[in-house]
Design a protein around this motif. Sequence first.
Motif, PDB file in Angstrom:
ATOM      1  N   ARG A 191      24.270 -34.569  -2.924  1.00  0.00           N
ATOM      2  CA  ARG A 191      23.054 -33.916  -3.416  1.00  0.00           C
ATOM      3  C   ARG A 191      23.415 -32.908  -4.499  1.00  0.00           C
ATOM      4  NH1 ARG A 191      19.967 -32.451   2.198  1.00  0.00           N
ATOM      5  NH2 ARG A 191      19.970 -34.556   3.074  1.00  0.00           N
ATOM      6  N   ARG A 192      22.591 -32.877  -5.518  1.00  0.00           N
ATOM      7  CA  ARG A 192      22.740 -31.858  -6.557  1.00  0.00           C
ATOM      8  C   ARG A 192      22.192 -30.554  -5.996  1.00  0.00           C
ATOM      9  NH1 ARG A 192      20.242 -33.632 -11.966  1.00  0.00           N
ATOM     10  NH2 ARG A 192      22.039 -32.615 -12.920  1.00  0.00           N
ATOM     11  N   ASP A 193      22.966 -29.495  -6.132  1.00  0.00           N
ATOM     12  CA  ASP A 193      22.574 -28.259  -5.460  1.00  0.00           C
ATOM     13  C   ASP A 193      23.174 -27.064  -6.179  1.00  0.00           C
ATOM     14  OD1 ASP A 193      21.436 -26.617  -3.494  1.00  0.00           O
ATOM     15  OD2 ASP A 193      22.057 -27.970  -1.881  1.00  0.00           O
ATOM     16  N   GLN A 194      22.815 -25.895  -5.692  1.00  0.00           N
ATOM     17  CA  GLN A 194      23.343 -24.659  -6.242  1.00  0.00           C
ATOM     18  C   GLN A 194      24.825 -24.541  -5.929  1.00  0.00           C
ATOM     19  OE1 GLN A 194      20.620 -22.900  -3.208  1.00  0.00           O
ATOM     20  NE2 GLN A 194      22.043 -21.189  -3.265  1.00  0.00           N
ATOM     21  N   ILE A 195      25.488 -23.571  -6.531  1.00  0.00           N
ATOM     22  CA  ILE A 195      26.918 -23.369  -6.320  1.00  0.00           C
ATOM     23  C   ILE A 195      27.132 -22.050  -5.599  1.00  0.00           C
ATOM     24  CG2 ILE A 195      29.183 -23.158  -7.403  1.00  0.00           C
ATOM     25  CD1 ILE A 195      28.129 -24.717  -9.775  1.00  0.00           C
ATOM     26  N   ASP A 196      27.604 -22.150  -4.367  1.00  0.00           N
ATOM     27  CA  ASP A 196      27.995 -20.959  -3.608  1.00  0.00           C
ATOM     28  C   ASP A 196      28.899 -21.403  -2.462  1.00  0.00           C
ATOM     29  OD1 ASP A 196      26.330 -21.892  -1.509  1.00  0.00           O
ATOM     30  OD2 ASP A 196      24.634 -20.737  -2.225  1.00  0.00           O
ATOM     31  N   ALA A 197      29.216 -20.479  -1.567  1.00  0.00           N
ATOM     32  CA  ALA A 197      30.194 -20.771  -0.518  1.00  0.00           C
ATOM     33  C   ALA A 197      29.680 -21.733   0.536  1.00  0.00           C
ATOM     34  CB  ALA A 197      30.633 -19.459   0.155  1.00  0.00           C
ATOM     35  N   GLN A 198      28.369 -21.974   0.589  1.00  0.00           N
ATOM     36  CA  GLN A 198      27.791 -22.864   1.601  1.00  0.00           C
ATOM     37  C   GLN A 198      27.353 -24.219   1.046  1.00  0.00           C
ATOM     38  OE1 GLN A 198      26.670 -19.390   1.603  1.00  0.00           O
ATOM     39  NE2 GLN A 198      28.367 -19.184   3.045  1.00  0.00           N
ATOM     40  N   HIS A 199      27.386 -24.406  -0.274  1.00  0.00           N
ATOM     41  CA  HIS A 199      26.877 -25.639  -0.874  1.00  0.00           C
ATOM     42  C   HIS A 199      27.937 -26.333  -1.721  1.00  0.00           C
ATOM     43  CE1 HIS A 199      23.170 -23.352   0.012  1.00  0.00           C
ATOM     44  NE2 HIS A 199      22.635 -24.542   0.208  1.00  0.00           N
ATOM     45  N   TYR A 200      27.951 -27.660  -1.623  1.00  0.00           N
ATOM     46  CA  TYR A 200      28.872 -28.486  -2.384  1.00  0.00           C
ATOM     47  C   TYR A 200      28.153 -29.803  -2.654  1.00  0.00           C
ATOM     48  CZ  TYR A 200      33.618 -29.741  -3.916  1.00  0.00           C
ATOM     49  OH  TYR A 200      34.721 -30.067  -4.667  1.00  0.00           O
ATOM     50  N   PRO A 201      28.406 -30.453  -3.792  1.00  0.00           N
ATOM     51  CA  PRO A 201      27.630 -31.661  -4.095  1.00  0.00           C
ATOM     52  C   PRO A 201      27.935 -32.837  -3.167  1.00  0.00           C
ATOM     53  CG  PRO A 201      29.359 -31.330  -5.728  1.00  0.00           C
ATOM     54  CD  PRO A 201      29.299 -30.083  -4.899  1.00  0.00           C
ATOM     55  N   VAL A 202      29.056 -32.756  -2.454  1.00  0.00           N
ATOM     56  CA  VAL A 202      29.408 -33.768  -1.461  1.00  0.00           C
ATOM     57  C   VAL A 202      29.603 -33.065  -0.132  1.00  0.00           C
ATOM     58  CG1 VAL A 202      30.908 -35.716  -0.928  1.00  0.00           C
ATOM     59  CG2 VAL A 202      30.720 -34.901  -3.298  1.00  0.00           C
ATOM     60  N   PHE A 203      28.921 -33.548   0.901  1.00  0.00           N
ATOM     61  CA  PHE A 203      29.174 -33.035   2.239  1.00  0.00           C
ATOM     62  C   PHE A 203      29.048 -34.204   3.207  1.00  0.00           C
ATOM     63  CE2 PHE A 203      24.781 -32.406   1.131  1.00  0.00           C
ATOM     64  CZ  PHE A 203      24.026 -32.607   2.275  1.00  0.00           C
ATOM     65  N   HIS A 204      29.144 -33.941   4.495  1.00  0.00           N
ATOM     66  CA  HIS A 204      29.239 -35.013   5.471  1.00  0.00           C
ATOM     67  C   HIS A 204      28.208 -34.818   6.581  1.00  0.00           C
ATOM     68  CE1 HIS A 204      33.033 -34.961   3.318  1.00  0.00           C
ATOM     69  NE2 HIS A 204      33.206 -36.226   3.667  1.00  0.00           N
ATOM     70  N   GLN A 205      27.559 -35.909   6.928  1.00  0.00           N
ATOM     71  CA  GLN A 205      26.542 -35.868   7.974  1.00  0.00           C
ATOM     72  C   GLN A 205      26.922 -36.789   9.129  1.00  0.00           C
ATOM     73  OE1 GLN A 205      22.684 -36.839   6.300  1.00  0.00           O
ATOM     74  NE2 GLN A 205      22.241 -34.691   5.911  1.00  0.00           N
ATOM     75  N   LEU A 206      26.412 -36.423  10.299  1.00  0.00           N
ATOM     76  CA  LEU A 206      26.496 -37.272  11.484  1.00  0.00           C
ATOM     77  C   LEU A 206      25.104 -37.354  12.063  1.00  0.00           C
ATOM     78  CD1 LEU A 206      29.098 -37.237  14.356  1.00  0.00           C
ATOM     79  CD2 LEU A 206      26.661 -37.132  14.892  1.00  0.00           C
ATOM     80  N   GLU A 207      24.656 -38.572  12.302  1.00  0.00           N
ATOM     81  CA  GLU A 207      23.343 -38.701  12.918  1.00  0.00           C
ATOM     82  C   GLU A 207      23.369 -39.784  13.974  1.00  0.00           C
ATOM     83  OE1 GLU A 207      20.076 -41.245  10.864  1.00  0.00           O
ATOM     84  OE2 GLU A 207      20.889 -39.834   9.419  1.00  0.00           O
ATOM     85  N   ALA A 208      22.388 -39.733  14.851  1.00  0.00           N
ATOM     86  CA  ALA A 208      22.314 -40.678  15.964  1.00  0.00           C
ATOM     87  C   ALA A 208      20.885 -41.158  16.127  1.00  0.00           C
ATOM     88  CB  ALA A 208      22.801 -40.020  17.254  1.00  0.00           C
ATOM     89  N   VAL A 209      20.775 -42.378  16.628  1.00  0.00           N
ATOM     90  CA  VAL A 209      19.486 -42.988  16.951  1.00  0.00           C
ATOM     91  C   VAL A 209      19.601 -43.622  18.326  1.00  0.00           C
ATOM     92  CG1 VAL A 209      17.939 -44.922  16.406  1.00  0.00           C
ATOM     93  CG2 VAL A 209      18.755 -43.426  14.574  1.00  0.00           C
ATOM     94  N   ARG A 210      18.557 -43.481  19.134  1.00  0.00           N
ATOM     95  CA  ARG A 210      18.495 -44.204  20.400  1.00  0.00           C
ATOM     96  C   ARG A 210      17.070 -44.692  20.634  1.00  0.00           C
ATOM     97  NH1 ARG A 210      20.277 -42.628  26.663  1.00  0.00           N
ATOM     98  NH2 ARG A 210      19.988 -44.765  27.435  1.00  0.00           N
ATOM     99  N   LEU A 211      16.943 -45.972  20.953  1.00  0.00           N
ATOM    100  CA  LEU A 211      15.653 -46.572  21.272  1.00  0.00           C
ATOM    101  C   LEU A 211      15.577 -46.877  22.769  1.00  0.00           C
ATOM    102  CD1 LEU A 211      15.100 -49.169  18.378  1.00  0.00           C
ATOM    103  CD2 LEU A 211      14.423 -46.753  18.474  1.00  0.00           C
ATOM    104  N   PHE A 212      14.351 -46.876  23.286  1.00  0.00           N
ATOM    105  CA  PHE A 212      14.111 -47.159  24.696  1.00  0.00           C
ATOM    106  C   PHE A 212      13.060 -48.254  24.831  1.00  0.00           C
ATOM    107  CE2 PHE A 212      15.346 -42.741  24.355  1.00  0.00           C
ATOM    108  CZ  PHE A 212      16.249 -42.550  25.394  1.00  0.00           C
ATOM    109  N   SER A 213      13.311 -49.178  25.754  1.00  0.00           N
ATOM    110  CA  SER A 213      12.259 -50.100  26.151  1.00  0.00           C
ATOM    111  C   SER A 213      11.390 -49.418  27.208  1.00  0.00           C
ATOM    112  CB  SER A 213      12.863 -51.383  26.735  1.00  0.00           C
ATOM    113  OG  SER A 213      13.533 -51.085  27.961  1.00  0.00           O
TER     114      SER A 213
END
Length: 463
Positions: A191-213
């Motif tokens: 993502r294109r973003d501002q420049i500071d100690a908490q933001h970087y144009p590349v970062f890493h995500q983890l997500e999960a999905v669970r379905l139920f019958s």
Amino acid sequence: MFLCVTQYRERVKEAAAMVCWALRRVGLARAHLARKASGVCRGHEHQPLGPRPAAPGAPGSAVELLGKSYPQDDYSNLTRKVLSKVGRNLHNQPQHPLWLLKERVKQHFYAQYPGRAGTPLFSVYDDLSPVVTTWQNFDSLLIPADHPSRKKGDNYFLNATHMLRAHTSAHQWDLLRAGLDAFLVVGDVYRRDQIDAQHYPVFHQLEAVRLFSRHQLFAGIKDGENLQLFEQSSRSAHKQETHTLEATKLVEFDLKQTLTRLMTHIFGDGLDVRWVDCYFPFTHPSFEMEINFHGEWLEVLGCGVMEQQLVNSAGAQDRMGWAFGLGLERLAMILYDIPDIRLFWSQDERFLKQFRVPDINQKVTFQPLSKYPAVINDISFWLPRENYTENDFYDLVRTIGGDLVEKVDLIDKFEHPKTHRTSHCYRITYRHMERTLSQREVGGIHQAVQEAAVRQLGVEGRF
């Protein structure tokens, strides 16, 4: 894509490469599943990147990335700096702090949620290609055509139809369509973003999905055989129009219980959590999870009951479920008290050696590195009449200054009373992570920023 709404920057049919070896590992690589996945079982983990990608050029040229060629057009806005990060896969580098965190989450889900025959219920995908279509990144997730998250100024496009994923949610639809109903996706996002100690144009995500019958959700519930997943009613703050209230509350309860267990596993027993109602286009109801860590409430992830329209379109009309997503850097910075996001890309042994532990669950007490002196320079210029965004300038600074740039602050805006032209003044803080910078060294970089801003952005310098 699950981010705090207050931080949700004014920014989802080509299937992504799926991971055959991961499917085999969890006992899910059956032939019919591979066929449903449209025959796209091509992992990139062991593929060499090849030569350094060419810098973006004018429409009519092409960029080579991960073995494919993408023609460029007016949407193309990738920088060499960002392209150089593709394929680094910090989350798959053993003993890296992001890898440690990913492995802890994976181990927790494997241990807590066994499937049939002792195999893990959740399959894990951590090497899917970051190149996705705009349909995968936006449309498959029901993100409206006029939603600000689609803006060119906030995303990295190879061209009008392909981009670097802005979130791991870009793979949800394809994995659901392949017949999966419980999975984790981990990967680098852009993502294109501002420049500071908490933001970087590349970062890493983890997500999960669970379905139920219906059977899975109501098993063990008194009179559960009389309860239903679906109904036709009206949407409210508490449920979707197609979900029964009983089903929604059970899915919500399972989601919150799952996340509370996960955060307790990561941060330890006695953790206080709270849930804040919020909005995402692809879940309803939606929540932010906050934890009280060292006496401060911190938002750590977003989650919710999946929009049934999304689930139905992927071919799972008889099920409903939940999804959550978290940023690995954000979680690691909280857990290890890492002060600067640039450190995750550092090759400094003083940083990396602290995470070489024999047991992934061993507590790591991060020892801050000595901070070298900063060199600060300002830059002022008149903006062009049109086609200027702050993220264009931030990308330019990152491309030229690289990781020497610690932060960029917009410190002054001025509008000329007669010409109505607008002037911006930015303060650029340069700081090397591993040595002291000289003013002369920084001066050359800063001059290059000034010249490139005039040449590429059409600004008029006041320097």
